[in-house]
Each structure stands twice: as structure tokens, then as C-alpha cells.
Write an enzyme that holds these catalytic residues in place. Structure first.
Site, PDB file in Angstrom:
ATOM      1  N   ARG A 174      20.123 -30.912  22.111  1.00  0.00           N
ATOM      2  CA  ARG A 174      20.730 -30.552  21.203  1.00  0.00           C
ATOM      3  C   ARG A 174      20.839 -31.601  20.105  1.00  0.00           C
ATOM      4  O   ARG A 174      20.841 -30.964  19.056  1.00  0.00           O
ATOM      5  CB  ARG A 174      22.099 -29.545  20.975  1.00  0.00           C
ATOM      6  N   TYR A 190      14.452 -16.487  -1.134  1.00  0.00           N
ATOM      7  CA  TYR A 190      14.211 -15.649  -0.447  1.00  0.00           C
ATOM      8  C   TYR A 190      15.576 -14.540   0.092  1.00  0.00           C
ATOM      9  O   TYR A 190      15.949 -14.934  -0.104  1.00  0.00           O
ATOM     10  CB  TYR A 190      13.180 -16.524   0.765  1.00  0.00           C
ATOM     11  N   ASP A 233      12.660 -25.265  -1.147  1.00  0.00           N
ATOM     12  CA  ASP A 233      11.959 -25.078   0.254  1.00  0.00           C
ATOM     13  C   ASP A 233      10.199 -24.954  -0.594  1.00  0.00           C
ATOM     14  O   ASP A 233      10.080 -24.154  -1.158  1.00  0.00           O
ATOM     15  CB  ASP A 233      12.220 -23.345  -0.273  1.00  0.00           C
ATOM     16  N   LYS A 256       5.766 -19.681   9.373  1.00  0.00           N
ATOM     17  CA  LYS A 256       4.575 -18.975   7.924  1.00  0.00           C
ATOM     18  C   LYS A 256       2.678 -20.158   8.781  1.00  0.00           C
ATOM     19  O   LYS A 256       3.114 -19.730   8.987  1.00  0.00           O
ATOM     20  CB  LYS A 256       5.155 -19.171   6.744  1.00  0.00           C
TER      21      LYS A 256
HETATM   22  C1  LIG Z   1      10.329 -16.969   6.315  1.00  0.00           C
HETATM   23  C2  LIG Z   1      10.861 -17.833   5.026  1.00  0.00           C
HETATM   24  C3  LIG Z   1      12.308 -17.927   5.015  1.00  0.00           C
HETATM   25  C4  LIG Z   1      12.845 -18.556   6.475  1.00  0.00           C
HETATM   26  O1  LIG Z   1      12.394 -18.403   7.448  1.00  0.00           O
HETATM   27  P1  LIG Z   1      13.040 -18.432   9.394  1.00  0.00           P
HETATM   28  O2  LIG Z   1      11.994 -19.176  10.027  1.00  0.00           O
HETATM   29  O3  LIG Z   1      12.101 -16.393   9.036  1.00  0.00           O
HETATM   30  O4  LIG Z   1      14.137 -18.421   9.591  1.00  0.00           O
HETATM   31  C5  LIG Z   1      13.108 -19.413   4.211  1.00  0.00           C
HETATM   32  N1  LIG Z   1      12.146 -19.276   3.746  1.00  0.00           N
HETATM   33  C6  LIG Z   1      11.266 -19.063   2.786  1.00  0.00           C
HETATM   34  C7  LIG Z   1       9.762 -19.457   1.764  1.00  0.00           C
HETATM   35  C8  LIG Z   1      10.365 -18.309   3.844  1.00  0.00           C
HETATM   36  O5  LIG Z   1       9.358 -17.405   3.546  1.00  0.00           O
END
Ligand SMILES: *Cc1c(COP(=O)(O)O)cnc(C)c1O
Length: 295
Positions: A59, A112, A184, A209
Site C-alpha cells: 500500500r 471531467y 490533468d 485512457k
Molecule cells: C477518465 C478521466 C478521469 C477519471 O479517471 P478514472 O481512471 O476513470 O478514475 C479523470 N480525468 C479525465 C480527464 C478523464 O478523462
């Protein structure tokens, strides 16, 4: 900075791993272990007291995650990285570490959906003020910054409407008031944009993604200075969320990143073809997207 002179793709495949250290194995080993043994009670004492740095419990850290963390830090040209269970795990562990009651986070109008919900319904419940500012014009930030602003947070391009934010200018304005800039970078990936080189302090990712790229894993990453990453690891991840990435998932993300350049080049090519087609289509109107996504 940890970046070597090797190309992006070479580093995406090889950075931080030497087969010679692992019985010649071309592919890094998968360390499926919760706990790490120590030889003597004395050695255990030193490790637990922090006098000796070594893996203790997964962890906190694990060798398979460690490789992914060093590799993403190198690709992002940041000092250190951290792997988490999901993008939301990465975002929430980061912000729980940075803010407390009475602090303010300034965010762009588009976020998001789950990030929007986490801030407006999650952090706000614990006394953190969330203020939306249209950051597509960074000058809007000048008057919006307050004594309480601890973090300026945005996506560029934003999910889902692809708004763009000038990282360099926003960072300049935010830093003048002592705020931390969190970007992000899920959509651009380090292949196209490296926000740390433009002044951002922390970069968060949904590795679910483009980074992993095959739709077979949910994963998150954070990069920043070694000090900030250590704080997020030991507080936001270890204590506040427990959102640790499984070693098997780290292996899938490491595998996905190997082809990041090839996939991003193709995404860009395909997007340009679609954009040209829409541009030439008389029934398609251009519009500037503004407003806030609701979830
Ligand atoms: C999908 C996404 C998230 C969240 O990520 P998860 O892996 O689904 O928890 C955060 N920011 C953006 C821009 C995203 O496309």
C-alpha cells in the site's frame, strides 16, 4: 530532471529497467506480494523507523509500481511519480493532501464529470471552497485569486469539450499568489504536452485512457517534485484514500505506454482528417464552447 538523451519512444519502452538486474528477463517481473520480508528484527526496526528505505508493504510501494512511477516521471520530465488505483484515486489523493477546510480551489469551467462531482459534492462537504473561472482566458484568474486560493486545477484539452488552457500563463498568475498548479494531462499525454516544463507543479492522469491504451485497466498516475509526491504517497494515498494500484495493473500500463507514440500519432492524424471534413461541411457551424459541465 531525470530525462536522458534517448527519444520519447525508447524511454517509453526501456527507461528505468535493466534486464541484467533481473535474470536477463526482457519484460520486467511482476511482484505479486503484499509484504516484504526483512532478515532480522533490527533490520525491520530500521525500516519501520524510516532510517532505511526499502519496500515494506504494497500500500506504500512495490517494485513493479516503482518502475511505472519512475517511467512516467521521466516521460513527463518531472522529478517523481506515483501510481494509483484510478484517475479519481490520483486526483482525490492529490487534493486531500493539498487542501483543508477554509481553503479554496479555483477550477476551469469544464471538468471531467467525476472530478466535478468530487469537488462540488465531495471536497465542498468538508469545507473546501470550489470556485469556477473560465481559464481559457488566463487573465480571468488575476482578479479571482484570493488569500484562500491554495490550488488552481484544470484539464487541457478538457474532457469532453476540448477547451484549451495556456498552462504557462495560468502558472505565472497562480504562482505569484503562492498557489499550487495541478493539471490533468489525461487527454494530451506526455507525448504531446509536458505541463511541468510549462510551470505546472503537479500533473494527474487517468491512465485508463491513452496511457494504457487498450481498454483493459482502470489506473491513475501523479507526477511532481519528489517532496510533493512523497507527501501524496504517505498521506493522500497511504492514509486518506488507500487507492493503491495493483501490481498486475502496473504491468498492463507499462505495456500500454510502450506504444503511446504510435497510437498518439495515429489519433492526431485521424482527428485532423475528421476536423478537415467537418470544416468543409456546410451544415456544421463553429461555436466556442463555454459553461460548466454538470454531473
Ligand atoms: C477518465 C478521466 C478521469 C477519471 O479517471 P478514472 O481512471 O476513470 O478514475 C479523470 N480525468 C479525465 C480527464 C478523464 O478523462
Amino acid at each position: 530532471m531525470t530525462t536522458s538523451s534517448k527519444s520519447f519512444s525508447t524511454r517509453a519502452i526501456h527507461y528505468g529497467y535493466r534486464p541484467a538486474d533481473n535474470e536477463g528477463a526482457l519484460t520486467p517481473p511482476l511482484h505479486l506480494t503484499s509484504t516484504f520480508a526483512f532478515e532480522t528484527a533490527e533490520a525491520g526496526g530500521e525500516i519501520f523507523s524510516g532510517d532505511r528505505h526499502r519496500h515494506v508493504y504494497s500500500r506504500i510501494s512495490n517494485p513493479t509500481l516503482d518502475l511505472l512511477e519512475r517511467r512516467i516521471a521521466d516521460l513527463e520530465e518531472a522529478e517523481a511519480g506515483l501510481a494509483l488505483a484510478s484517475g479519481m484515486g490520483a486526483i482525490s489523493a492529490t487534493l486531500w493532501t493539498l487542501v483543508g477546510p477554509g481553503d479554496e480551489i479555483i477550477v476551469d469551467n469544464t471538468l471531467y464529470g467525476c472530478t466535478f462531482s468530487y469537488m462540488r459534492h465531495g471536497l465542498a462537504k468538508f469545507g473546501v471552497k470550489i470556485t469556477h473561472v473560465d481559464l481559457t482566458d488566463p487573465e480571468n484568474l488575476v482578479g479571482a485569486m484570493s488569500e484562500q486560493t491554495r490550488v488552481v486545477y484544470f484539464e487541457t484539452p478538457a474532457n469532453p469539450n476540448m477547451r484549451l488552457v495556456d498552462i504557462e500563463r495560468v502558472a505565472e498568475i497562480a504562482h505569484a499568489k503562492g498557489a499550487v498548479v495541478v493539471v490533468d494531462n489525461t487527454y494530451a499525454t506526455p507525448y504531446l504536452t509536458r505541463p511541468v516544463t510549462l510551470g505546472a507543479d503537479i500533473v494527474v492522469h487517468s491512465a485508463t485512457k491513452y496511457l494504457s491504451g487498450h481498454g483493459d485497466v482502470v489506473a491513475g498516475l501523479v507526477v511532481g517534485t519528489a517532496e510533493m509526491i512523497a507527501n501524496i504517497r504517505m498521506f493522500g494515498m497511504k492514509d486518506m484514500t488507500g487507492a493503491v494500484m495493483a501490481p498486475f495493473n502496473a504491468m498492463l500500463v507499462l505495456r500500454g505506454i510502450k506504444t503511446l507514440k504510435l497510437r498518439m500519432d495515429r489519433h492526431c492524424e485521424s482527428a485532423m482528417i475528421v476536423a478537415r471534413m467537418l470544416d468543409a461541411c456546410p451544415v456544421v457551424k463553429k461555436s466556442l464552447v463555454s459553461g460548466t459541465t454538470r454531473f
